[in-house]
Design a protein around this motif. Structure first.
Motif, PDB file in Angstrom:
ATOM      1  N   TRP A  35     -35.325  55.893  -4.271  1.00  0.00           N
ATOM      2  CA  TRP A  35     -35.617  55.722  -2.843  1.00  0.00           C
ATOM      3  C   TRP A  35     -35.448  54.269  -2.417  1.00  0.00           C
ATOM      4  O   TRP A  35     -34.988  53.988  -1.306  1.00  0.00           O
ATOM      5  CB  TRP A  35     -37.012  56.243  -2.510  1.00  0.00           C
ATOM      6  CG  TRP A  35     -37.066  57.741  -2.538  1.00  0.00           C
ATOM      7  CD1 TRP A  35     -37.753  58.513  -3.425  1.00  0.00           C
ATOM      8  CD2 TRP A  35     -36.367  58.650  -1.684  1.00  0.00           C
ATOM      9  NE1 TRP A  35     -37.527  59.847  -3.170  1.00  0.00           N
ATOM     10  CE2 TRP A  35     -36.686  59.958  -2.100  1.00  0.00           C
ATOM     11  CE3 TRP A  35     -35.496  58.486  -0.604  1.00  0.00           C
ATOM     12  CZ2 TRP A  35     -36.164  61.091  -1.475  1.00  0.00           C
ATOM     13  CZ3 TRP A  35     -34.983  59.621   0.020  1.00  0.00           C
ATOM     14  CH2 TRP A  35     -35.318  60.898  -0.421  1.00  0.00           C
ATOM     15  N   ALA A  36     -35.801  53.330  -3.294  1.00  0.00           N
ATOM     16  CA  ALA A  36     -35.602  51.914  -2.982  1.00  0.00           C
ATOM     17  C   ALA A  36     -34.108  51.604  -2.809  1.00  0.00           C
ATOM     18  O   ALA A  36     -33.731  50.798  -1.948  1.00  0.00           O
ATOM     19  CB  ALA A  36     -36.205  51.038  -4.080  1.00  0.00           C
ATOM     20  N   SER A  81     -39.025  56.498  -7.294  1.00  0.00           N
ATOM     21  CA  SER A  81     -39.274  55.415  -6.335  1.00  0.00           C
ATOM     22  C   SER A  81     -38.130  54.389  -6.358  1.00  0.00           C
ATOM     23  O   SER A  81     -37.810  53.798  -5.323  1.00  0.00           O
ATOM     24  CB  SER A  81     -40.606  54.724  -6.625  1.00  0.00           C
ATOM     25  OG  SER A  81     -40.607  54.175  -7.927  1.00  0.00           O
TER      26      SER A  81
END
Length: 165
Positions: free
Chosen positions: A43-44, A40
């Protein structure tokens, strides 16, 4: 970033001439840390980079609007500026370097696993260091390659091979 002598009369472009430019490299840093952080966070880092890309494209559209006033073809020139900037930045700042760093890190982690007896955390940190140290070496070749690609294709479609810097 120190301006070049030939750029003395140019206005500072916040997206190209200041620290803001480094936000475009956020995803490369995310890819370098992929072995150490939750996906995550990777992806951030892409979200940060794509926000930068989008903001630069909007900025170039606004500059094109201001430069062309109420002249005929203004809407087309704005669209060309936005599309050219977005495509160039998406390829040169996000897609190609992100893929490159991802593969460099994957290959280095694999090779370190096959050729050393280092513990996994050491291999992961080494992979991250390799990924981060690769970033400065890939920027210019990728930028030039994307310029060549767009000059040879998309920029021919909308004529003149305009670059929106």
């Amino acid at each position: 970033m120190k301006p070049k002598p030939e750029d003395e009369g140019k206005k500072v472009d916040i997206y190209r001439d200041t620290w803001v430019r480094f936000l475009g490299y956020a995803n490369e840093v995310g890819e370098a840390f992929r072995a150490l952080v939750p996906v995550s966070m990777v992806w951030a880092s892409y979200a940060v980079a794509m926000t930068y890309v989008s903001a630069d494209a909007v900025d170039k559209g606004k500059k094109a609007a201001a430069a062309h006033g109420d002249n005929p073809g203004k809407t087309t020139r704005i669209a060309v500026a936005v599309v050219d900037t977005f495509v160039w930045q998406a390829l040169a700042s996000v897609a190609i370097p992100g893929f490159t760093i991802n593969r460099v890190c994957a290959a280095s982690l694999y090779l370190l696993g096959k050729t050393t007896r280092w513990p996994l955390p050491v291999r992961k940190w080494t992979t991250t260091a390799i990924g981060l140290s690769t970033i400065p070496f890939i920027i210019t070749p990728i930028d030039r390659s994307v310029d060549f690609l767009l000059d040879s294709s998309l920029r021919k479609v909308y004529g003149g091979g305009e670059k929106h810097e």
